[in-house]
Design a protein around this motif. Sequence first.
Motif, mmCIF file in Angstrom:
data_model
loop_
_atom_site.group_PDB
_atom_site.id
_atom_site.type_symbol
_atom_site.label_atom_id
_atom_site.label_comp_id
_atom_site.label_asym_id
_atom_site.label_seq_id
_atom_site.Cartn_x
_atom_site.Cartn_y
_atom_site.Cartn_z
ATOM 1 N N ILE A 94 0.837 -1.202 0.000
ATOM 2 C CA ILE A 94 0.000 0.000 0.000
ATOM 3 C C ILE A 94 0.870 1.249 0.000
ATOM 4 N N CYS A 95 1.932 1.237 0.772
ATOM 5 C CA CYS A 95 2.857 2.366 0.832
ATOM 6 C C CYS A 95 3.326 2.745 -0.574
ATOM 7 N N PHE A 96 3.775 1.769 -1.325
ATOM 8 C CA PHE A 96 4.282 2.038 -2.672
ATOM 9 C C PHE A 96 3.152 2.311 -3.657
ATOM 10 N N ALA A 97 1.999 1.701 -3.462
ATOM 11 C CA ALA A 97 0.858 1.910 -4.360
ATOM 12 C C ALA A 97 0.338 3.344 -4.311
ATOM 13 N N VAL A 98 0.475 3.998 -3.166
ATOM 14 C CA VAL A 98 -0.021 5.373 -3.052
ATOM 15 C C VAL A 98 1.055 6.417 -3.354
ATOM 16 N N GLY A 99 2.238 5.969 -3.750
ATOM 17 C CA GLY A 99 3.267 6.913 -4.179
ATOM 18 C C GLY A 99 4.327 7.257 -3.161
ATOM 19 N N CYS A 100 4.312 6.623 -2.015
ATOM 20 C CA CYS A 100 5.355 6.868 -1.019
ATOM 21 C C CYS A 100 6.558 5.970 -1.337
ATOM 22 N N SER A 101 7.745 6.479 -1.123
ATOM 23 C CA SER A 101 8.935 5.694 -1.432
ATOM 24 C C SER A 101 9.623 5.155 -0.183
ATOM 25 N N SER A 102 9.134 5.524 0.989
ATOM 26 C CA SER A 102 9.727 5.068 2.247
ATOM 27 C C SER A 102 8.620 4.580 3.180
ATOM 28 N N LEU A 103 8.726 3.331 3.594
ATOM 29 C CA LEU A 103 7.736 2.768 4.507
ATOM 30 C C LEU A 103 7.737 3.507 5.842
ATOM 31 N N GLY A 104 8.924 3.899 6.318
ATOM 32 C CA GLY A 104 9.021 4.627 7.579
ATOM 33 C C GLY A 104 8.319 5.973 7.524
ATOM 34 N N THR A 105 8.559 6.730 6.457
ATOM 35 C CA THR A 105 7.910 8.030 6.297
ATOM 36 C C THR A 105 6.403 7.857 6.146
ATOM 37 N N PHE A 106 6.000 6.865 5.360
ATOM 38 C CA PHE A 106 4.579 6.587 5.179
ATOM 39 C C PHE A 106 3.922 6.284 6.523
ATOM 40 N N SER A 107 4.510 5.405 7.301
ATOM 41 C CA SER A 107 3.931 5.032 8.598
ATOM 42 C C SER A 107 3.874 6.220 9.554
ATOM 43 N N THR A 108 4.917 7.032 9.543
ATOM 44 C CA THR A 108 4.951 8.213 10.405
ATOM 45 C C THR A 108 3.844 9.189 10.024
ATOM 46 N N ARG A 109 3.728 9.519 8.729
ATOM 47 C CA ARG A 109 2.695 10.461 8.286
ATOM 48 C C ARG A 109 1.293 9.893 8.524
ATOM 49 N N PHE A 110 1.133 8.581 8.278
ATOM 50 C CA PHE A 110 -0.159 7.941 8.504
ATOM 51 C C PHE A 110 -0.553 8.082 9.972
ATOM 52 N N THR A 111 0.390 7.787 10.848
ATOM 53 C CA THR A 111 0.116 7.865 12.287
ATOM 54 C C THR A 111 -0.202 9.297 12.710
ATOM 55 N N GLU A 112 0.519 10.287 12.155
ATOM 56 C CA GLU A 112 0.261 11.688 12.489
ATOM 57 C C GLU A 112 -1.146 12.110 12.067
ATOM 58 N N LEU A 113 -1.565 11.692 10.882
ATOM 59 C CA LEU A 113 -2.858 12.132 10.361
ATOM 60 C C LEU A 113 -4.038 11.331 10.899
ATOM 61 N N VAL A 114 -3.841 10.025 11.111
ATOM 62 C CA VAL A 114 -4.953 9.151 11.482
ATOM 63 C C VAL A 114 -4.995 8.876 12.985
ATOM 64 N N GLY A 115 -3.843 8.948 13.631
ATOM 65 C CA GLY A 115 -3.808 8.727 15.072
ATOM 66 C C GLY A 115 -3.409 7.328 15.473
ATOM 67 N N MET A 116 -3.097 6.478 14.494
ATOM 68 C CA MET A 116 -2.654 5.108 14.770
ATOM 69 C C MET A 116 -1.851 4.613 13.571
ATOM 70 N N PRO A 117 -0.964 3.653 13.796
ATOM 71 C CA PRO A 117 -0.188 3.096 12.682
ATOM 72 C C PRO A 117 -1.092 2.368 11.682
ATOM 73 N N PRO A 118 -0.626 2.211 10.440
ATOM 74 C CA PRO A 118 -1.445 1.563 9.416
ATOM 75 C C PRO A 118 -1.915 0.151 9.796
ATOM 76 N N SER A 119 -1.060 -0.632 10.413
ATOM 77 C CA SER A 119 -1.448 -2.004 10.768
ATOM 78 C C SER A 119 -2.564 -2.019 11.808
ATOM 79 N N VAL A 120 -2.524 -1.101 12.765
ATOM 80 C CA VAL A 120 -3.578 -1.005 13.776
ATOM 81 C C VAL A 120 -4.870 -0.522 13.113
ATOM 82 N N TYR A 121 -4.737 0.459 12.214
ATOM 83 C CA TYR A 121 -5.910 0.961 11.505
ATOM 84 C C TYR A 121 -6.600 -0.173 10.737
#
Length: 157
Positions: A94-121
């Motif tokens: 999913i990280c790469f499918a949405v255009g992110c090139s770093s899993l760490g950055t994707f997870s960090t931004r996801f957590t900042e915006l949604v309030g939980m990590p992608p796996s928990v979501y």
Amino acid sequence: MRRGTITQVTSRPAAAQHLSDLARLRRVRDRIDREYAQPLDVEALARGVNMSAGHLSREFKRAYGEPPYAYLMTRRIERAMALLRRGDLSVTEICFAVGCSSLGTFSTRFTELVGMPPSVYRRQAAGAIVGIPSCVAKQVTRPIRNREAPVSGPQLA
């Protein structure tokens, strides 16, 4: 009398420029909405509408409440949320499918915006939207940058 004439003459070109800028900003926003999974940067977006990157960033934020890069990341996270709810792709895919090139950055931004990590979501969203039409689920779960999730801190009882 003469002063009013000068104001009218000088304000017309300014108003025309403002309308032109708004049309270009709309094209940028539409491009981000269409091409969110592509590598986009503010400089390329600005070149596409013949604006400087600084001017684009300032005017985009003034028009839409957030800078172009933040808007792009919000769109990417929104799409990632939909893919996570669907459940057939891994977080990395999913990280790469949405255009992110770093899993760490994707997870960090996801957590900042949604309030939980992608796996928990993914785990929590699986049962939370059962029976809700996807168009309603998209609106209810949409990340909004101006309403970022609060940072988790120690809970006081």
